[in-house]
Design a protein around this motif. Structure first.
Motif, PDB file in Angstrom:
ATOM      1  N   ILE A   1       0.863  -1.175   0.000  1.00 42.06           N
ATOM      2  CA  ILE A   1       0.000   0.000   0.000  1.00 42.06           C
ATOM      3  C   ILE A   1       0.901   1.228   0.000  1.00 42.06           C
ATOM      4  O   ILE A   1       1.851   1.311   0.779  1.00 42.06           O
ATOM      5  CB  ILE A   1      -0.897   0.033   1.257  1.00 42.06           C
ATOM      6  CG1 ILE A   1      -1.777  -1.204   1.305  1.00 42.06           C
ATOM      7  CG2 ILE A   1      -1.729   1.299   1.294  1.00 42.06           C
ATOM      8  CD1 ILE A   1      -2.479  -1.372   2.644  1.00 42.06           C
ATOM      9  N   THR A   2       0.622   2.187  -0.869  1.00 36.52           N
ATOM     10  CA  THR A   2       1.367   3.432  -0.907  1.00 36.52           C
ATOM     11  C   THR A   2       0.438   4.562  -0.506  1.00 36.52           C
ATOM     12  O   THR A   2      -0.620   4.736  -1.098  1.00 36.52           O
ATOM     13  CB  THR A   2       1.940   3.699  -2.310  1.00 36.52           C
ATOM     14  OG1 THR A   2       2.774   2.607  -2.671  1.00 36.52           O
ATOM     15  CG2 THR A   2       2.745   4.979  -2.351  1.00 36.52           C
ATOM     16  N   LEU A   3       0.835   5.315   0.521  1.00 36.54           N
ATOM     17  CA  LEU A   3       0.021   6.413   1.028  1.00 36.54           C
ATOM     18  C   LEU A   3       0.777   7.725   0.892  1.00 36.54           C
ATOM     19  O   LEU A   3       1.928   7.823   1.317  1.00 36.54           O
ATOM     20  CB  LEU A   3      -0.304   6.195   2.511  1.00 36.54           C
ATOM     21  CG  LEU A   3      -1.018   4.903   2.870  1.00 36.54           C
ATOM     22  CD1 LEU A   3      -1.051   4.742   4.384  1.00 36.54           C
ATOM     23  CD2 LEU A   3      -2.415   4.916   2.303  1.00 36.54           C
ATOM     24  N   PRO A   4       0.159   8.762   0.309  1.00 33.25           N
ATOM     25  CA  PRO A   4       0.813  10.065   0.274  1.00 33.25           C
ATOM     26  C   PRO A   4       0.802  10.683   1.668  1.00 33.25           C
ATOM     27  O   PRO A   4      -0.120  10.454   2.450  1.00 33.25           O
ATOM     28  CB  PRO A   4      -0.050  10.878  -0.694  1.00 33.25           C
ATOM     29  CG  PRO A   4      -1.391  10.240  -0.631  1.00 33.25           C
ATOM     30  CD  PRO A   4      -1.154   8.778  -0.332  1.00 33.25           C
ATOM     31  N   VAL A   5       1.831  11.441   1.990  1.00 35.07           N
ATOM     32  CA  VAL A   5       1.936  12.103   3.294  1.00 35.07           C
ATOM     33  C   VAL A   5       2.018  13.601   3.048  1.00 35.07           C
ATOM     34  O   VAL A   5       2.856  14.067   2.277  1.00 35.07           O
ATOM     35  CB  VAL A   5       3.167  11.633   4.073  1.00 35.07           C
ATOM     36  CG1 VAL A   5       3.292  12.376   5.383  1.00 35.07           C
ATOM     37  CG2 VAL A   5       3.103  10.129   4.310  1.00 35.07           C
ATOM     38  N   TYR A   6       1.132  14.342   3.707  1.00 32.20           N
ATOM     39  CA  TYR A   6       1.091  15.798   3.582  1.00 32.20           C
ATOM     40  C   TYR A   6       1.401  16.419   4.927  1.00 32.20           C
ATOM     41  O   TYR A   6       1.060  15.874   5.973  1.00 32.20           O
ATOM     42  CB  TYR A   6      -0.301  16.254   3.140  1.00 32.20           C
ATOM     43  CG  TYR A   6      -0.653  15.817   1.739  1.00 32.20           C
ATOM     44  CD1 TYR A   6      -0.372  16.618   0.649  1.00 32.20           C
ATOM     45  CD2 TYR A   6      -1.258  14.585   1.516  1.00 32.20           C
ATOM     46  CE1 TYR A   6      -0.687  16.214  -0.628  1.00 32.20           C
ATOM     47  CE2 TYR A   6      -1.577  14.172   0.240  1.00 32.20           C
ATOM     48  CZ  TYR A   6      -1.287  14.988  -0.834  1.00 32.20           C
ATOM     49  OH  TYR A   6      -1.597  14.574  -2.100  1.00 32.20           O
ATOM     50  N   LEU A   7       2.047  17.587   4.892  1.00 35.13           N
ATOM     51  CA  LEU A   7       2.341  18.337   6.097  1.00 35.13           C
ATOM     52  C   LEU A   7       1.682  19.704   5.949  1.00 35.13           C
ATOM     53  O   LEU A   7       1.841  20.366   4.921  1.00 35.13           O
ATOM     54  CB  LEU A   7       3.852  18.502   6.266  1.00 35.13           C
ATOM     55  CG  LEU A   7       4.322  19.327   7.449  1.00 35.13           C
ATOM     56  CD1 LEU A   7       3.929  18.650   8.766  1.00 35.13           C
ATOM     57  CD2 LEU A   7       5.818  19.534   7.383  1.00 35.13           C
ATOM     58  N   THR A   8       0.927  20.094   6.964  1.00 38.49           N
ATOM     59  CA  THR A   8       0.277  21.394   6.965  1.00 38.49           C
ATOM     60  C   THR A   8       0.842  22.230   8.103  1.00 38.49           C
ATOM     61  O   THR A   8       0.873  21.788   9.249  1.00 38.49           O
ATOM     62  CB  THR A   8      -1.249  21.247   7.143  1.00 38.49           C
ATOM     63  OG1 THR A   8      -1.765  20.451   6.072  1.00 38.49           O
ATOM     64  CG2 THR A   8      -1.940  22.601   7.153  1.00 38.49           C
ATOM     65  N   VAL A   9       1.300  23.434   7.751  1.00 33.22           N
ATOM     66  CA  VAL A   9       1.767  24.404   8.731  1.00 33.22           C
ATOM     67  C   VAL A   9       1.015  25.700   8.437  1.00 33.22           C
ATOM     68  O   VAL A   9       1.174  26.283   7.358  1.00 33.22           O
ATOM     69  CB  VAL A   9       3.296  24.633   8.637  1.00 33.22           C
ATOM     70  CG1 VAL A   9       3.729  25.700   9.615  1.00 33.22           C
ATOM     71  CG2 VAL A   9       4.046  23.327   8.877  1.00 33.22           C
TER      72      VAL A   9
ATOM     73  N   HIS B   1      -0.467  26.567   4.864  1.00 34.07           N
ATOM     74  CA  HIS B   1       0.312  25.960   3.784  1.00 34.07           C
ATOM     75  C   HIS B   1       0.376  24.446   3.953  1.00 34.07           C
ATOM     76  O   HIS B   1       0.712  23.953   5.018  1.00 34.07           O
ATOM     77  CB  HIS B   1       1.724  26.538   3.755  1.00 34.07           C
ATOM     78  CG  HIS B   1       1.738  28.026   3.623  1.00 34.07           C
ATOM     79  ND1 HIS B   1       1.501  28.659   2.429  1.00 34.07           N
ATOM     80  CD2 HIS B   1       1.933  29.002   4.535  1.00 34.07           C
ATOM     81  CE1 HIS B   1       1.554  29.962   2.611  1.00 34.07           C
ATOM     82  NE2 HIS B   1       1.816  30.202   3.889  1.00 34.07           N
ATOM     83  N   THR B   2       0.057  23.748   2.877  1.00 34.09           N
ATOM     84  CA  THR B   2       0.114  22.287   2.862  1.00 34.09           C
ATOM     85  C   THR B   2       1.017  21.842   1.719  1.00 34.09           C
ATOM     86  O   THR B   2       0.933  22.381   0.616  1.00 34.09           O
ATOM     87  CB  THR B   2      -1.293  21.680   2.682  1.00 34.09           C
ATOM     88  OG1 THR B   2      -2.104  22.093   3.776  1.00 34.09           O
ATOM     89  CG2 THR B   2      -1.247  20.162   2.636  1.00 34.09           C
ATOM     90  N   ALA B   3       1.873  20.866   1.986  1.00 33.30           N
ATOM     91  CA  ALA B   3       2.758  20.339   0.958  1.00 33.30           C
ATOM     92  C   ALA B   3       2.849  18.827   1.105  1.00 33.30           C
ATOM     93  O   ALA B   3       2.821  18.298   2.210  1.00 33.30           O
ATOM     94  CB  ALA B   3       4.150  20.942   1.094  1.00 33.30           C
ATOM     95  N   GLU B   4       2.937  18.149  -0.040  1.00 33.30           N
ATOM     96  CA  GLU B   4       3.177  16.706  -0.006  1.00 33.30           C
ATOM     97  C   GLU B   4       4.660  16.511   0.313  1.00 33.30           C
ATOM     98  O   GLU B   4       5.521  17.082  -0.348  1.00 33.30           O
ATOM     99  CB  GLU B   4       2.841  16.048  -1.338  1.00 33.30           C
ATOM    100  CG  GLU B   4       2.982  14.545  -1.280  1.00 33.30           C
ATOM    101  CD  GLU B   4       2.474  13.835  -2.526  1.00 33.30           C
ATOM    102  OE1 GLU B   4       2.739  12.628  -2.620  1.00 33.30           O
ATOM    103  OE2 GLU B   4       1.830  14.464  -3.372  1.00 33.30           O
ATOM    104  N   VAL B   5       4.944  15.732   1.359  1.00 36.81           N
ATOM    105  CA  VAL B   5       6.327  15.570   1.807  1.00 36.81           C
ATOM    106  C   VAL B   5       6.896  14.185   1.529  1.00 36.81           C
ATOM    107  O   VAL B   5       8.066  13.946   1.793  1.00 36.81           O
ATOM    108  CB  VAL B   5       6.471  15.908   3.304  1.00 36.81           C
ATOM    109  CG1 VAL B   5       6.181  17.368   3.553  1.00 36.81           C
ATOM    110  CG2 VAL B   5       5.595  15.025   4.165  1.00 36.81           C
TER     111      VAL B   5
END
Length: 55
Positions: free
Chosen positions: A2-10, A13-17
């Protein structure tokens, strides 16, 4: 697998990390720990920035 995208929100602002790749039944905690360690290591690397801040 399983591949899951990981996002970081500060703030606003949100970015895929990155992505987590897990085998069926695998515990997510070690995978998250590895991802956060890699992110911390990336912050330790100097990054070249242009005077106008665009790169």
């Amino acid at each position: 697998m399983i591949t899951l995208p990981v996002y970081l929100t500060v703030g606003d602002h949100t970015a895929e990390v990155g992505e987590l790749e897990l085998e069926s039944g695998e515990d997510i905690r070690p995978a998250l720990a590895d991802l956060f360690r890699a992110a911390a290591d990336a912050f330790d690397q100097p990054e070249e920035v242009t005077p106008d801040g665009t790169a």
